[in-house]
Motif scaffolding. Structure first.
Motif, PDB file in Angstrom:
ATOM      1  N   ALA A 122       4.450   2.773   6.771  1.00 23.37           N
ATOM      2  CA  ALA A 122       3.958   2.915   5.387  1.00 23.37           C
ATOM      3  C   ALA A 122       2.844   3.955   5.318  1.00 23.37           C
ATOM      4  CB  ALA A 122       3.466   1.568   4.862  1.00 23.37           C
ATOM      5  N   ASN A 123       1.992   3.960   6.335  1.00 23.62           N
ATOM      6  CA  ASN A 123       0.878   4.912   6.363  1.00 23.62           C
ATOM      7  C   ASN A 123       1.388   6.343   6.505  1.00 23.62           C
ATOM      8  OD1 ASN A 123      -1.994   5.420   6.367  1.00 23.62           O
ATOM      9  ND2 ASN A 123      -1.860   5.845   8.570  1.00 23.62           N
ATOM     10  N   GLU A 124       2.439   6.499   7.311  1.00 20.12           N
ATOM     11  CA  GLU A 124       3.005   7.837   7.483  1.00 20.12           C
ATOM     12  C   GLU A 124       3.594   8.355   6.169  1.00 20.12           C
ATOM     13  OE1 GLU A 124       4.011   7.293  12.224  1.00 20.12           O
ATOM     14  OE2 GLU A 124       5.674   7.256  10.775  1.00 20.12           O
ATOM     15  N   SER A 125       4.074   7.434   5.331  1.00 17.54           N
ATOM     16  CA  SER A 125       4.571   7.908   4.034  1.00 17.54           C
ATOM     17  C   SER A 125       3.477   7.814   2.964  1.00 17.54           C
ATOM     18  CB  SER A 125       5.846   7.156   3.630  1.00 17.54           C
ATOM     19  OG  SER A 125       5.575   5.780   3.571  1.00 17.54           O
ATOM     20  N   ARG A 126       2.226   7.765   3.436  1.00 11.18           N
ATOM     21  CA  ARG A 126       1.047   7.819   2.548  1.00 11.18           C
ATOM     22  C   ARG A 126       0.944   6.651   1.578  1.00 11.18           C
ATOM     23  NH1 ARG A 126      -1.918  11.867   4.624  1.00 11.18           N
ATOM     24  NH2 ARG A 126      -0.551  13.383   5.588  1.00 11.18           N
ATOM     25  N   LYS A 127       1.479   5.491   2.024  1.00  9.34           N
ATOM     26  CA  LYS A 127       1.304   4.305   1.182  1.00  9.34           C
ATOM     27  C   LYS A 127       0.812   3.131   2.038  1.00  9.34           C
ATOM     28  CE  LYS A 127       4.699   5.319  -2.372  1.00  9.34           C
ATOM     29  NZ  LYS A 127       6.102   5.101  -2.752  1.00  9.34           N
TER      30      LYS A 127
ATOM     31  N   THR B 154     -11.528   3.777   0.543  1.00  8.43           N
ATOM     32  CA  THR B 154     -11.556   3.119   1.848  1.00  8.43           C
ATOM     33  C   THR B 154     -10.427   3.665   2.725  1.00  8.43           C
ATOM     34  OG1 THR B 154     -10.138   1.366   0.938  1.00  8.43           O
ATOM     35  CG2 THR B 154     -12.488   0.895   1.079  1.00  8.43           C
ATOM     36  N   GLN B 155     -10.603   3.497   4.036  1.00  9.59           N
ATOM     37  CA  GLN B 155      -9.494   3.698   4.954  1.00  9.59           C
ATOM     38  C   GLN B 155      -9.367   2.414   5.756  1.00  9.59           C
ATOM     39  OE1 GLN B 155      -9.578   6.676   8.170  1.00  9.59           O
ATOM     40  NE2 GLN B 155      -7.471   7.124   7.576  1.00  9.59           N
ATOM     41  N   PHE B 156      -8.293   1.702   5.461  1.00 12.58           N
ATOM     42  CA  PHE B 156      -8.083   0.386   6.045  1.00 12.58           C
ATOM     43  C   PHE B 156      -7.066   0.452   7.185  1.00 12.58           C
ATOM     44  CE2 PHE B 156      -5.207  -3.314   6.092  1.00 12.58           C
ATOM     45  CZ  PHE B 156      -6.095  -4.261   6.572  1.00 12.58           C
ATOM     46  N   THR B 157      -7.309  -0.292   8.253  1.00  6.46           N
ATOM     47  CA  THR B 157      -6.325  -0.435   9.330  1.00  6.46           C
ATOM     48  C   THR B 157      -6.233  -1.900   9.746  1.00  6.46           C
ATOM     49  OG1 THR B 157      -7.305   1.608  10.182  1.00  6.46           O
ATOM     50  CG2 THR B 157      -5.563   0.615  11.498  1.00  6.46           C
ATOM     51  N   PRO B 158      -5.022  -2.466   9.748  1.00  5.75           N
ATOM     52  CA  PRO B 158      -4.870  -3.827  10.275  1.00  5.75           C
ATOM     53  C   PRO B 158      -4.729  -3.784  11.794  1.00  5.75           C
ATOM     54  CG  PRO B 158      -2.769  -3.051   9.446  1.00  5.75           C
ATOM     55  CD  PRO B 158      -3.754  -1.923   9.241  1.00  5.75           C
TER      56      PRO B 158
ATOM     57  N   PHE C 269       5.044  -1.884  10.441  1.00  2.36           N
ATOM     58  CA  PHE C 269       5.177  -1.695   9.002  1.00  2.36           C
ATOM     59  C   PHE C 269       4.014  -0.838   8.505  1.00  2.36           C
ATOM     60  CE2 PHE C 269       4.387  -2.520   4.596  1.00  2.36           C
ATOM     61  CZ  PHE C 269       5.642  -2.583   4.023  1.00  2.36           C
ATOM     62  N   PHE C 270       2.824  -1.173   8.960  1.00  2.00           N
ATOM     63  CA  PHE C 270       1.662  -0.388   8.530  1.00  2.00           C
ATOM     64  C   PHE C 270       1.802   1.072   8.964  1.00  2.00           C
ATOM     65  CE2 PHE C 270      -2.418   1.641   9.179  1.00  2.00           C
ATOM     66  CZ  PHE C 270      -2.951   1.516   7.905  1.00  2.00           C
ATOM     67  N   LYS C 271       2.224   1.271  10.210  1.00  2.00           N
ATOM     68  CA  LYS C 271       2.341   2.625  10.736  1.00  2.00           C
ATOM     69  C   LYS C 271       3.304   3.447   9.876  1.00  2.00           C
ATOM     70  CE  LYS C 271       3.440   4.975  15.098  1.00  2.00           C
ATOM     71  NZ  LYS C 271       4.837   5.432  14.976  1.00  2.00           N
TER      72      LYS C 271
HETATM   73  C1  LIG Z   1      -3.039   6.655   8.495  1.00  2.00           C
HETATM   74  O1  LIG Z   1      -2.854   7.908   7.869  1.00  2.00           O
HETATM   75  C2  LIG Z   1      -4.034   8.703   7.807  1.00  2.00           C
HETATM   76  C3  LIG Z   1      -3.723   9.934   6.966  1.00  2.00           C
HETATM   77  O2  LIG Z   1      -2.487  10.479   7.280  1.00  2.00           O
HETATM   78  C4  LIG Z   1      -4.492   9.038   9.212  1.00  2.00           C
HETATM   79  O3  LIG Z   1      -5.677   9.796   9.192  1.00  2.00           O
HETATM   80  C5  LIG Z   1      -4.754   7.730   9.951  1.00  2.00           C
HETATM   81  O4  LIG Z   1      -5.135   7.970  11.297  1.00  2.00           O
HETATM   82  C6  LIG Z   1      -3.522   6.840   9.926  1.00  2.00           C
HETATM   83  N1  LIG Z   1      -3.881   5.562  10.516  1.00  2.00           N
HETATM   84  C7  LIG Z   1      -3.197   5.039  11.524  1.00  2.00           C
HETATM   85  C8  LIG Z   1      -3.723   3.772  12.074  1.00  2.00           C
HETATM   86  O5  LIG Z   1      -2.198   5.553  11.985  1.00  2.00           O
END
Ligand SMILES: *[C@@H]1O[C@H](CO)[C@@H](O)[C@H](O)[C@H]1NC(C)=O
Ligand SMILES: *[C@@H]1O[C@H](CO)[C@@H](O)[C@H](O)[C@H]1NC(C)=O
Length: 411
Positions: free
Chosen positions: A290-295, A227-231, A286-288
């Motif tokens: 954490a997502n940038e560090s691939r978690k 999945t690719q989840f976004t809050p 926090f999500f942004k």
């Molecule tokens: C989260 O990271 C993925 C992979 O790096 C990226 O494709 C995605 O757009 C990012 N999501 C957000 C909401 O920044």
């Protein structure tokens, strides 16, 4: 004074409300298979409670009760049961709209043994989404226990079914959710539109319960790339003319750009709307980070830990408390702080600006106007916010043979 404040809050909501409105009613198809004269495919609107059988089809025979036709009373009281006998078709209970909440009708139908409930509209109009009641309600406990799917049908279809039934004909139909979530492939994208407010009654409680219960499944799905989840977080802007008003000052940050309603709807006590916006922003940041560090999955830990450790009731809904939780999860606090920025500054905040843009629907999705809202493969999910029901919907978004094990074991 309280009344006057309430009135102003009302105005603010009205003004804000006007900037939204393209609410998409998620529909699925209902196929009448007999009798011949009304055979055909009709539209119905999926209710926002119960468990729609995403990816599946339910076959049944329609019953219109002789008494209690609005289903506002229990069917046990009028000595009827719709439980299907072994080998019999499940019962779809047809009831009339009006007099009580949709959810009460569904609950009565379920207790009476029906497999699904069809609510016939009482006037000719476009279909709407049947939602759960907003207000705190002593009987709210049953809401979580509704498992049968529900659908609103048009007045004209309701009338045709009733006519056939009263003529002694059997009405059979399929409720079909196979098309309700499009684009099955090997990865499901989903969004959860939520709020860090924990003092808004049953809606807030059911949101946090969902996050706690779904966390395990969400993290496994995300870690394994299924999945690719976004809050997401909804904010409103303060109408220009009110920026300097007391209401906007207490409900908004960044000079009226991003606002949330007062958690207790009372400006004189507790936390203000702006406290909620800042905590929402911190969760989004926090999500942004954490997502940038691939978690990205750490968001689920942050939100559940924050709800447990920093509740409003204990007056811990603060920056300091949030920072302790962020540190405990090993996420870069400085980066989160930079992303939050200065709430007093008269500037845009990149994250919240992006969130406001995302509120406006694109393509088939429609604007997000109710909280909480789950969007799966760009379609708004309808049904109850419960681990099993949501997992079923997410699992329906995978192409056959590509679904993860969790879908086969728990779905
Ligand atoms: C989260 O990271 C993925 C992979 O790096 C990226 O494709 C995605 O757009 C990012 N999501 C957000 C909401 O920044
Ligand atoms: C709802 O379900 C729970 C758990 O199964 C049960 O304990 C509770 O009594 C039910 N509530 C109602 C109103 O039926």
């Amino acid at each position: 004074m309280r009344e006057k404040l309430g009135f102003l809050v009302g105005i603010l909501f009205l003004l804000c409300g006007l900037s939204f409105g393209r609410f998409v009613v998620e529909k699925n198809s209902l196929k009448v298979t007999s009798p011949e004269k009304i055979k055909g495919v009709y539209e119905c609107a999926i209710g926002n409670f119960g468990v729609p059988q995403y990816g599946g089809t339910l076959i049944g025979t329609v019953v219109y009760p002789k008494a209690n036709q609005k289903a506002c009373k229990g069917f046990d009281e009028v000595d009827l049961s719709f439980k299907s006998r072994p080998g019999g078709l499940p019962t779809f209970l047809l009831v009339d709209r009006g007099d009580c909440y949709f959810t009460l009708k569904a609950w009565n139908a379920q207790k009476g043994g029906a497999a699904a409930i069809l609510v016939a509209d009482d006037k000719t109009e476009p279909l709407i989404t049947m939602d759960t009641p907003e207000e705190e309600n002593a009987d709210a406990e049953y809401l979580q226990n509704i498992t049968i799917p529900s659908a609103l049908i048009s007045k004209s279809l309701g009338d045709s079914i009733k006519k056939s039934l009263s003529g002694g004909e059997m009405v059979n139909m399929n409720l079909d959710w196979t098309e309700a979530l499009p684009h099955p492939d090997e990865r499901v994208e989903y969004e959860f539109w939520t709020n860090s407010n924990d003092e808004c009654g049953p809606k807030c409680e059911s949101q946090i319960d969902f996050v706690k219960n779904f966390k395990g499944a969400a993290q496994i799905l995300e870690q394994r790339g299924y999945t690719q989840f976004t809050p997401h977080y909804i904010t409103w802007y303060c109408p220009e003319a009110f920026i300097l008003s007391k209401q906007c000052k207490s409900q908004c940050i960044n000079h009226g750009r991003y606002c949330a309603p007062d958690p207790e709807q009372d400006f004189s006590r507790g936390y203000d709307g702006k406290d909620v916006v800042v905590q929402n922003l911190r969760q989004a940041c926090f999500f942004k980070v954490a997502n940038e560090s691939r978690k990205p999955w750490l968001w689920w830990d942050y939100v559940t830990d924050f709800a447990i450790r920093c509740p409003m009731k204990e007056k811990k809904y603060t920056k300091e408390c949030a920072e302790q939780v962020i540190k405990s999860l090993g996420v870069d606090l400085k980066k989160v702080d930079e992303c939050v920025g200065d709430p007093e500054a008269d500037v845009d905040n990149q994250v919240l600006k992006t969130e406001q843009d995302a509120q406006i629907g694109k393509g088939s999705r429609g604007d997000v106007t109710i909280l909480p809202t789950l969007v799966i493969n760009n379609r708004q999910y309808r049904g109850k916010l419960d681990k099993g029901a949501v997992l079923k919907a997410i699992c329906a978004g995978f192409q056959e043979t590509t679904e993860p094990a969790i879908c086969l074991s728990e779905g």
